[in-house]
Write an enzyme that holds these catalytic residues in place. Sequence first.
Site, PDB file in Angstrom:
ATOM      1  N   VAL A 188     -18.570  11.444   1.831  1.00 27.09           N
ATOM      2  CA  VAL A 188     -19.706  11.438   0.914  1.00 27.09           C
ATOM      3  C   VAL A 188     -20.940  10.883   1.612  1.00 27.09           C
ATOM      4  CG1 VAL A 188     -20.625  10.455  -1.226  1.00 27.09           C
ATOM      5  CG2 VAL A 188     -18.229  11.175  -1.125  1.00 27.09           C
ATOM      6  N   ARG A 195     -11.985  14.604   7.106  1.00 28.92           N
ATOM      7  CA  ARG A 195     -12.937  15.457   6.388  1.00 28.92           C
ATOM      8  C   ARG A 195     -14.326  14.864   6.532  1.00 28.92           C
ATOM      9  NH1 ARG A 195     -14.056  11.956   2.326  1.00 28.92           N
ATOM     10  NH2 ARG A 195     -12.357  10.676   1.510  1.00 28.92           N
ATOM     11  N   LYS A 246       0.828  -1.204   0.000  1.00 29.04           N
ATOM     12  CA  LYS A 246       0.000   0.000   0.000  1.00 29.04           C
ATOM     13  C   LYS A 246       0.865   1.257   0.000  1.00 29.04           C
ATOM     14  CE  LYS A 246      -3.749  -0.088   2.550  1.00 29.04           C
ATOM     15  NZ  LYS A 246      -4.675  -0.184   3.708  1.00 29.04           N
ATOM     16  N   LYS A 249     -16.952   3.012  -3.166  1.00 31.18           N
ATOM     17  CA  LYS A 249     -18.215   2.709  -2.499  1.00 31.18           C
ATOM     18  C   LYS A 249     -19.413   3.002  -3.401  1.00 31.18           C
ATOM     19  CE  LYS A 249     -15.941   4.149   1.770  1.00 31.18           C
ATOM     20  NZ  LYS A 249     -15.782   5.261   2.718  1.00 31.18           N
ATOM     21  N   TYR A 297      -3.103  -9.447   3.506  1.00 36.05           N
ATOM     22  CA  TYR A 297      -4.290  -9.235   2.692  1.00 36.05           C
ATOM     23  C   TYR A 297      -5.397 -10.169   3.164  1.00 36.05           C
ATOM     24  CZ  TYR A 297      -7.355  -8.838  -1.365  1.00 36.05           C
ATOM     25  OH  TYR A 297      -8.436  -8.622  -2.185  1.00 36.05           O
ATOM     26  N   GLY A 341      -8.753   6.434  -1.552  1.00 34.78           N
ATOM     27  CA  GLY A 341      -9.813   6.254  -2.537  1.00 34.78           C
ATOM     28  C   GLY A 341      -9.675   4.985  -3.347  1.00 34.78           C
TER      29      GLY A 341
END
Length: 451
Positions: A298, A295, A161, A239, A205, A167
Site C-alpha cells: 500500500v 507483492r 504467531k 498501518k 515479544y 496483516g
Amino acid sequence: MLNDIKSVLIANRGEIALRVVRACQELGIKSVVAYSEADANSLPVKLADASVCVGPAPSNRSYQNQEALVSAALSFGVDAVHPGYGFLSENPSFAQKCEEEGINFIGPSSEIIRKMGDKIEARKVAIEANVPTIPGSDGTVEEEELARQIAQDIGFPLLIKASAGGGGRGMRVVPNAEALNGAVSEVMSEAEVAFGDPSVYIEKYLTDIRHIEVQVLSDGEATVHLGERDCTAQRRNQKLVEEAPSPELSEAARKEICESAIRLCKAVGYRSAGTVEYVYDNIEKNFYFIEMNTRVQVEHPVSEMITGIDIIKEQIRIADGQEISLSQSDIEINGHAIECRLNAEDPDIGFIPCPGKITSYRPAGGFGVRMDSHLETGYTIPPFYDSMIGKIICWGRDREEAIDRMLRALKETEVGGVKTTAGFQHELIGSLAFRSGEFNTQFVADFLSKR
C-alpha cells in the site's frame, strides 16, 4: 518498450487498480479491469481500456474467485495478470493457476510466494542468509510443553504467531507462564479457521519496537533496494502513517538493514518487487526480520517519492523478463516523504466504517503532494471492502517540511457525504510526539487514550 506483455488483467479494485491502469497506459499496455457488481461504476473501470465483471459484491465471489479471474484473463487473451495488494496478491494457488494457463503472473513464482508466505520457512531462509531473526522456536510448536521449554530459554513475554498469518492477524501475546495455559492450542484453532493452516511458532515479544521495511526490486539475478520505510504509526497492527527514511535509524543501521534485505532476496532467488519487513528494538538498537511481502505494498509511493522510481512499472518490466535497468549506485534517496492512509471511518465512534455516496470531493494538491485515490464526486463507497479510500503522500526536503506539507494537505482534503480519518490524521501528524520521531508501535494507542 516491453517484449511480451501487451495486455494486463488487473485483478483488484480501488486505488491500486487505478494505479496499475495508469502505469499500463504509460507503458503502452492494454489494461483490463476485473470488477465486482458493486464496483461497476468505479473510476478504474471507467479509465481502463476494457473491463469485465467477475461476480457479485462479496470478494469471495469476485476478487477472490480464482476460476472467474483466470477465465476472464483467458477470454480477453491477456498476457499477464496484476494482482495489486490484498485479495489474491500473495496466494500461491492463484499464481500457479496463472502459470499453468500460460498467463504471466506479475509477481514472483508460486513457489516463492508459497515459501515466503510461510513464516516458518521464511524464517529459515533468513537464518541461512545471515539475516537476524527474533529469538524463538526453530520450527512449528504444537505442544504446550515445548512452548514452556522455549519460554525458559528466551523468557516472557512471548508471541505466538500463525505461520500463515498476516496483516496483524494470527498473533497472541503471552505475558507470563499462567497465560500460556492452553494458548498454543487456542491459537492453532484460530489459525486453522482464519488461514486454513493451524501451524504456529513462537518468538520473543519485544515491547519497545519500530516497524521498518525495505523496498526491493529483483530480476532473479540483480537486486537493488530503494531504502527503508518506517511504518511504526499503527492502530491494532494496521498501518496508518508511513514515512521514509526512518527518523530513528543511524546511517550504519540503515546500510546494514538494507543489505540484509538484498541477501534475503538473493538467497531465495526472488524476482519482482517486494518488501522485507523488520522490527527494530528501540532499546537494544537491533533489527530482526519478521516476514517478506511478495507483492507491491500500500505504502509503495513513499519510496517512489524519495527515489523517483516507478515501482509498478519496474514490477511489470521484471515480469516481462527484462533486467533491472538500475544499479544500486544509480539510486539516490532525496528528501523525506510521508503517507497518510485516508479511510472512510468515524474516528469518534471507534473507527467504524462509513460507506456512502461522495457528495463532493476536493483532493489535496500543490508542490510535493500526491493523492492516490479512486474517488470522484457521485461515487458510492461500497460497504463490502476495506475502508481505505485513498492515500495522501507528501514530499519535503527534510522531515519537518514533509510534516508541514502533510498538515496543509490533510486540511485541504475534502470528502463530502461520509466521515473520514483526515481530521484524526491531522491531529496525529501534528502532535509533538510524532514530530519528535521518538515513538514505538504503541504510539497511536497512547495518543488515542489521551485524545
